[in-house]
Design an enzyme around this catalytic site. Structure first.
Site, mmCIF file in Angstrom:
data_model
loop_
_atom_site.group_PDB
_atom_site.id
_atom_site.type_symbol
_atom_site.label_atom_id
_atom_site.label_comp_id
_atom_site.label_asym_id
_atom_site.label_seq_id
_atom_site.Cartn_x
_atom_site.Cartn_y
_atom_site.Cartn_z
ATOM 1 N NE ARG A 150 -6.908 4.314 6.371
ATOM 2 C CZ ARG A 150 -6.208 5.312 6.818
ATOM 3 N NH1 ARG A 150 -6.199 5.435 8.085
ATOM 4 N NH2 ARG A 150 -5.396 5.983 6.085
ATOM 5 C CB CYS A 178 -3.002 5.785 11.150
ATOM 6 S SG CYS A 178 -3.458 4.135 9.901
ATOM 7 C CE LYS A 227 -1.647 1.588 4.223
ATOM 8 N NZ LYS A 227 -1.280 3.106 4.503
HETATM 9 C C1 EPZ Z 1 4.489 7.071 6.274
HETATM 10 O O1 EPZ Z 1 4.009 7.899 7.071
HETATM 11 C C2 EPZ Z 1 3.498 5.586 6.247
HETATM 12 N N1 EPZ Z 1 2.535 6.006 5.590
HETATM 13 C C3 EPZ Z 1 3.233 5.306 7.626
HETATM 14 O O2 EPZ Z 1 2.484 4.012 7.485
HETATM 15 C C4 EPZ Z 1 4.609 4.748 8.524
HETATM 16 O O3 EPZ Z 1 4.304 4.410 9.627
HETATM 17 C C5 EPZ Z 1 5.525 6.009 8.297
HETATM 18 O O4 EPZ Z 1 5.752 6.546 7.057
HETATM 19 C C6 EPZ Z 1 6.958 5.587 8.770
HETATM 20 O O5 EPZ Z 1 7.292 4.377 8.135
HETATM 21 C C7 EPZ Z 1 2.320 5.803 4.147
HETATM 22 O O6 EPZ Z 1 3.398 5.467 3.632
HETATM 23 C C8 EPZ Z 1 1.035 6.400 3.745
HETATM 24 P P1 EPZ Z 1 7.025 9.974 8.199
HETATM 25 P P2 EPZ Z 1 4.721 9.323 6.724
HETATM 26 O O7 EPZ Z 1 7.138 11.250 7.451
HETATM 27 O O8 EPZ Z 1 5.159 9.710 5.656
HETATM 28 C C9 EPZ Z 1 7.617 13.388 11.486
HETATM 29 C C10 EPZ Z 1 0.656 2.639 7.888
HETATM 30 O O9 EPZ Z 1 0.354 1.955 8.937
HETATM 31 N N2 EPZ Z 1 7.528 14.397 10.568
HETATM 32 O O10 EPZ Z 1 8.247 8.960 7.801
HETATM 33 O O11 EPZ Z 1 3.449 10.296 7.619
HETATM 34 C C11 EPZ Z 1 6.595 12.383 11.862
HETATM 35 O O12 EPZ Z 1 5.806 12.890 13.015
HETATM 36 C C12 EPZ Z 1 1.050 3.893 8.117
HETATM 37 O O13 EPZ Z 1 0.776 2.134 6.966
HETATM 38 C C13 EPZ Z 1 7.627 15.532 10.863
HETATM 39 O O14 EPZ Z 1 7.751 15.871 11.988
HETATM 40 O O15 EPZ Z 1 5.670 9.165 8.106
HETATM 41 C C14 EPZ Z 1 7.232 11.086 12.446
HETATM 42 O O16 EPZ Z 1 7.536 11.251 13.846
HETATM 43 C C15 EPZ Z 1 0.990 4.707 9.309
HETATM 44 N N3 EPZ Z 1 7.289 16.306 9.804
HETATM 45 C C16 EPZ Z 1 8.506 10.833 11.592
HETATM 46 O O17 EPZ Z 1 8.682 12.353 11.038
HETATM 47 C C17 EPZ Z 1 7.071 16.014 8.689
HETATM 48 O O18 EPZ Z 1 6.737 16.897 7.809
HETATM 49 C C18 EPZ Z 1 8.532 9.941 10.312
HETATM 50 O O19 EPZ Z 1 7.284 10.167 9.597
HETATM 51 C C19 EPZ Z 1 6.979 14.756 8.148
HETATM 52 C C20 EPZ Z 1 7.236 13.846 9.106
#
Ligand code: EPZ
Length: 430
Positions: free
Chosen positions: A398, A117, A22
């Site tokens: 989802r 989520c 996904k």
């Molecule tokens: C992706 O989310 C995935 N979702 C998530 O999977 C997954 O848990 C996550 O990556 C980590 O691997 C999709 O791919 C649709 P990040 P994403 O940006 O991109 C912080 C699932 O269950 N951050 O890697 O939103 C953030 O808060 C879902 O399939 C900022 O601070 O995650 C986190 O602490 C849930 N500012 C860390 O970085 C930003 O602008 C990593 O988040 C972006 C992120």
């Protein structure tokens, strides 16, 4: 309200064919916006997040044709930027990729603040920092993120203080046509980043370094269409592996890339579970008794946060005490409230759960707080003696295709009860 009913305590035996990922299909489908030519994407998991994104593209003017249960044809020649329907885009995190793709192709983008989520704070500041580095201006207005550029985007160095999958995806999407070269430092290394780069290069982009922490994107003038197959879903595979370890039995997950799951496989082995790794399959054999282990989630290739809830559930039945720390989403422990209802012994302090293993738990009504927590509820119910009822299952749908059917095929006593007012439909089970 639809629910899943499980009569737990039965070991699992058999094989599960794993579908496309996904979290890779979302960026690749969004990347189709960058070309006016036809793309065919295979091995697409037709889960609700993917169906939503396809609906958003179609509503924005793209031509979307479902070719089979796992293939889709997309042509974005006539797609309009800034036209994603709020009621759809607000439901998933993946809609944030429309920003990078529309900015990259049209020089402007606007999307309602994305959903996804509820696993803690999910800002988009890194995404906006990347767009600004390329010369765009970002504003948050009326609950929307608006991005635009008056000049042509220009390549630049983007350094992320923290590894971010989404911000890495959006940096690639926005820089594909940018003048010159963009260097993304401290980039995410997930397999879904590699998938996106391979897809875009097949369309004529010039991206190197995907899968490492430094990705280079040399701007090109145009992209053509292509046919591409999405990589297998390492989290779906890991979920069934951990379920087999928890409940007992012998389960083989096929159509996978074992290397993607090394961190999960190694933890299962550390817990004393018997794991056999083949070229494109992994077999997990368990008697349901195993040792406690400690987990600390990290960006890929570390232990994935998307496997944390499932593995924490497994550790509720381990011999000994485990510590699980989520360094990516520190508050991704709402599912613990549900587990303690069954008799599990878990306490959470800051971003760490201390899990004292118990021999068995009773059943209890369980609700899904997010996608992976939902999968964890199924695992808990499969292990618990007696009948468990799981609600909020739309969250599971989802990200998992046919989870009830796949577990039923492994011998679980599990069924989906769809509440259609006065009538309820029950899926066939063993
Ligand atoms: C992706 O989310 C995935 N979702 C998530 O999977 C997954 O848990 C996550 O990556 C980590 O691997 C999709 O791919 C649709 P990040 P994403 O940006 O991109 C912080 C699932 O269950 N951050 O890697 O939103 C953030 O808060 C879902 O399939 C900022 O601070 O995650 C986190 O602490 C849930 N500012 C860390 O970085 C930003 O602008 C990593 O988040 C972006 C992120």
């Amino acid at each position: 309200m639809d629910k899943i009913i499980v009569n737990g305590g039965k070991p699992l035996y058999g094989t599960v064919a794993i579908g496309g990922m996904k979290n890779s299909a979302l960026p690749v489908i969004s990347a189709c916006i960058l070309t006016g030519e036809t793309c065919i994407i295979d091995n697409v998991p037709m889960v609700s997040d993917i169906k939503l994104l396809l609906e958003i593209l179609a509503a924005s003017g793209a031509e979307v044709k479902i070719l089979s249960s796992t293939s889709v044809q997309i042509n974005c020649k006539n797609i309009q930027p800034c036209s994603s329907p709020d009621d759809l885009a607000s439901q998933l995190r993946g809609s944030s990729y429309l920003l990078g793709a529309e900015l990259g192709r049209f020089g402007e983008a606007s999307v309602i603040l994305p959903g996804g989520c509820s696993i803690g704070s999910r800002p988009l500041d890194f995404h906006m920092k990347a767009f600004e580095a390329l010369g765009a201006q970002c504003h948050i207005r009326n609950g929307h993120i608006e991005v635009e550029t008056t000049e042509e985007l220009r390549g630049n160095t983007i350094f992320f203080d923290k590894v971010s999958v989404g911000a890495t995806v959006n940096s690639i999407l926005a820089s594909v046509y940018a003048e010159g070269t963009t260097v993304i430092e401290n980039a995410a290394r997930e397999p879904h980043i590699v998938d996106l780069a391979v897809f875009l290069n097949a369309c004529g982009a010039n991206i190197t370094g995907a899968g490492t922490s430094v990705i280079k994107v040399k701007g090109v003038k145009e992209l053509h269409g292509c046919r591409y197959s999405i990589a297998p879903d390492m989290i779906e595979a890991g979920t069934y592996m951990v379920a087999a370890a928890t409940v007992g039995g012998r389960v083989t997950v096929t159509n996978i890339i074992p290397k993607h799951l090394e961190s999960v496989t190694n933890k299962l082995i550390e817990a004393g579970i018997n794991v056999t790794v083949g070229d494109s399959y992994i077999t997990v054999e368990s008697c349901g008794k195993y040792k406690a282990v400690d987990i600390a989630t990290q960006p890929y290739p570390g232990f994935p946060t998307d496997m944390q809830a499932q593995f924490s559930t497994m550790l509720c039945y381990a011999q000994g005490t485990s510590k699980v720390t989520d360094n990516i989403f520190p508050s991704r422990f709402r599912f613990v409230d549900e587990l303690t209802k069954t008799g599990a012994n878990v306490s959470v302090e800051s971003n760490t759960a201390v899990i004292k293993g118990v021999e068995s738990t009773g059943c209890a009504p369980l609700t899904c707080h997010d996608l992976r927590a939902g999968a964890a509820m199924v695992i808990a119910a499969l292990r618990s003696e007696g009948a468990s009822e799981i609600t909020g299952i739309d969250k599971i749908q989802r990200g998992y295709v046919n989870i009830v059917e796949k577990f039923a095929a492994l011998g679980a006593d599990i069924k989906l009860v769809m509440d259609m007012g006065s009538v309820s439909y029950t899926s066939a089970t063993n």
